[in-house]
Design an enzyme around this catalytic site. Structure first.
Site, PDB file in Angstrom:
ATOM      1  N   GLY A  12     -38.145  18.000  16.531  1.00 37.01           N
ATOM      2  CA  GLY A  12     -37.284  18.319  15.404  1.00 37.01           C
ATOM      3  C   GLY A  12     -37.461  17.409  14.195  1.00 37.01           C
ATOM      4  CG  ASN A  13     -38.201  13.024  14.340  1.00 35.24           C
ATOM      5  OD1 ASN A  13     -39.052  13.633  14.985  1.00 35.24           O
ATOM      6  ND2 ASN A  13     -38.184  11.724  14.188  1.00 35.24           N
ATOM      7  CE  LYS A 130     -31.614  25.086  26.670  1.00 41.16           C
ATOM      8  NZ  LYS A 130     -32.314  23.934  26.661  1.00 41.16           N
ATOM      9  CE  LYS A 214     -40.541  20.593  20.531  1.00 37.14           C
ATOM     10  NZ  LYS A 214     -39.375  19.966  21.077  1.00 37.14           N
ATOM     11  CE  LYS A 276     -39.192  15.760  23.755  1.00 34.60           C
ATOM     12  NZ  LYS A 276     -39.006  17.108  23.233  1.00 34.60           N
TER      13      LYS A 276
HETATM   14  P1  ADP Z   1     -37.454  16.901  20.188  1.00 32.12           P
HETATM   15  O1  ADP Z   1     -36.848  17.449  18.957  1.00 32.12           O
HETATM   16  O2  ADP Z   1     -38.653  16.064  19.908  1.00 32.12           O
HETATM   17  O3  ADP Z   1     -37.687  17.928  21.240  1.00 32.12           O
HETATM   18  P2  ADP Z   1     -35.350  15.807  21.882  1.00 32.12           P
HETATM   19  O4  ADP Z   1     -34.140  15.219  21.277  1.00 32.12           O
HETATM   20  O5  ADP Z   1     -35.234  17.111  22.562  1.00 32.12           O
HETATM   21  O6  ADP Z   1     -36.431  15.816  20.732  1.00 32.12           O
HETATM   22  O7  ADP Z   1     -35.980  14.776  22.943  1.00 32.12           O
HETATM   23  C1  ADP Z   1     -36.304  13.444  22.589  1.00 32.12           C
HETATM   24  C2  ADP Z   1     -35.139  12.521  22.931  1.00 32.12           C
HETATM   25  O8  ADP Z   1     -35.042  12.351  24.338  1.00 32.12           O
HETATM   26  C3  ADP Z   1     -35.260  11.097  22.429  1.00 32.12           C
HETATM   27  O9  ADP Z   1     -34.831  10.987  21.110  1.00 32.12           O
HETATM   28  C4  ADP Z   1     -34.352  10.329  23.386  1.00 32.12           C
HETATM   29  O10 ADP Z   1     -33.091  10.119  22.797  1.00 32.12           O
HETATM   30  C5  ADP Z   1     -34.149  11.258  24.560  1.00 32.12           C
HETATM   31  N1  ADP Z   1     -34.440  10.708  25.879  1.00 32.12           N
HETATM   32  C6  ADP Z   1     -33.735  11.048  26.980  1.00 32.12           C
HETATM   33  N2  ADP Z   1     -34.204  10.427  28.066  1.00 32.12           N
HETATM   34  C7  ADP Z   1     -35.250   9.675  27.665  1.00 32.12           C
HETATM   35  C8  ADP Z   1     -36.161   8.827  28.348  1.00 32.12           C
HETATM   36  N3  ADP Z   1     -36.078   8.628  29.670  1.00 32.12           N
HETATM   37  N4  ADP Z   1     -37.104   8.177  27.637  1.00 32.12           N
HETATM   38  C9  ADP Z   1     -37.198   8.387  26.294  1.00 32.12           C
HETATM   39  N5  ADP Z   1     -36.363   9.189  25.593  1.00 32.12           N
HETATM   40  C10 ADP Z   1     -35.402   9.843  26.258  1.00 32.12           C
HETATM   41 MG    MG Z   2     -35.949  19.047  22.282  1.00 32.59          MG
END
Ligand code: ADP
Ligand code: MG
Length: 313
Positions: A12-13, A130, A214, A276
């Site tokens: 997202g960012n 969701k 995604k 992920k």
């Molecule tokens: P994106 O938009 O990239 O999909 P998300 O917010 O869905 O981002 O996922 C990334 C986020 O996952 C990070 O910003 C972090 O806050 C969170 N996160 C949760 N668990 C973990 C972990 N074990 N290690 C790193 N980040 C984590």
């Molecule tokens: Mg995400």
């Protein structure tokens, strides 16, 4: 220099920061910066395709329709997803073309408005999970449940929100053209926001009001283009154990079996890092060589093994 096939999945960012309003200017500026990093990767010899999230953008589109509902007919979620893919694809096509020109690289950039196939009887359809779109009052929620048959629940005390299913992506309707364009050397942007969910029944396509993760769609796309590398760019430098606690520990390297073990132990929550890591495991299972999870700024360094988290065999 060896050309390496890679799918870059943008979080997202890369398009909009949490602190921003979402003006066109802000989004163009973020996309421009992101595009600089992408073109740098291309100049290093990576042949890449791009995919991206669309959460905030599709949220804003739904909100706009909600505010305008007395004047404009609202569009269903699949159509809103298509709008967001077109909007984000355009911003990247413009920015990437400009930056490729600055670097003297002659390459076509093309967004494939992607329809993602889901199974009409995916178990997730029984369990909409969701939250999406605007917040409603209890009264509005009741009315929408009756009029539109929506599932609406109280979202962590902040108000009532529509819940939609998130079925597993099975393939892309446009996969032949994605592959042809990618193989011909074009910079292809596909499966934005996980793609527009559709079903195929008796040979007929139908748009479905749900969302696709995604990250899951990204591993499918990476497998389709026969990428060696899946590069997942998000807003952390590394995957951590005990994330957000005093015991937090950034990981440089994970084997597939370690990734699975930590996932099962609950280190990677659903809705953020969980999908992920799951998609990384799927990609490796289907023949991918490695997955790198890091931030945009560290992408090139992480591909060289100097930072980020690498997951492999
Ligand atoms: P994106 O938009 O990239 O999909 P998300 O917010 O869905 O981002 O996922 C990334 C986020 O996952 C990070 O910003 C972090 O806050 C969170 N996160 C949760 N668990 C973990 C972990 N074990 N290690 C790193 N980040 C984590
Ligand atoms: Mg995400």
């Amino acid at each position: 220099m060896k050309t390496r096939n890679m799918l870059v999945s943008l979080g997202g960012n890369a398009i909009l920061k949490h602190t921003e309003k979402g003006t066109a200017k802000e989004q163009f500026e973020n996309v421009r910066k992101t595009s600089e990093y992408i073109v740098e990767l291309i100049s290093e010899g990576y042949h890449l395709a791009l995919t991206h999230g669309n959460g905030p953008q599709v949220g804003d589109i739904l909100l706009a329709y909600d505010y305008a509902k007395d004047y404009l007919p609202p569009m269903p979620l699949d159509v809103c997803g298509a709008q967001s893919q077109g909007m984000i694809g355009y911003m990247f096509q413009l920015s990437l073309k400009n930056i490729l020109k600055d670097w003297g690289i002659d390459k076509s950039v093309v967004t494939i408005l992607t329809q993602t196939l889901v199974h009409p009887e995916d178990p997730q359809f029984e369990n909409p999970s969701k939250p999406i779109g605007p917040f409603y009052t209890a009264l509005e929620a009741d009315q929408l449940r009756r009029e539109k048959n929506w599932t609406i629940e109280n979202d962590s005390g902040k108000g009532f929100r529509r819940l939609v299913p998130s079925p597993i992506p099975l393939g892309f309707v446009e996969e032949a053209c994605i592959k042809t364009l990618y193989d011909s050397g074009d910079l292809v942007i596909a499966s934005g926001g996980g793609g527009i969910p559709v079903t195929l029944t008796d040979g007929r396509l139908k748009g479905i009001e749900c969302v696709i993760d995604k990250d899951y769609a990204a591993s499918l796309l990476a497998t389709l283009i026969e990428a060696e590398i899946l590069l997942i760019l998000t807003d952390v430098e590394k995957i951590s154990l005990y994330y957000g606690t005093p015991r937090e520990e950034g990981l440089d390297h994970l084997s597939k079996s370690e990734a699975l073990k930590y996932l099962e132990e609950g280190h990677f929550p659903p809705g953020s890092m969980g999908p992920k890591v799951k998609s990384a495991i799927d990609f490796l299972d289907f023949g991918g060589k490695k997955v790198v999870v890091t931030s945009l700024e560290s992408a090139l360094d992480a591909l060289k093994g100097n930072t980020g988290t690498t997951i492999d065999g």
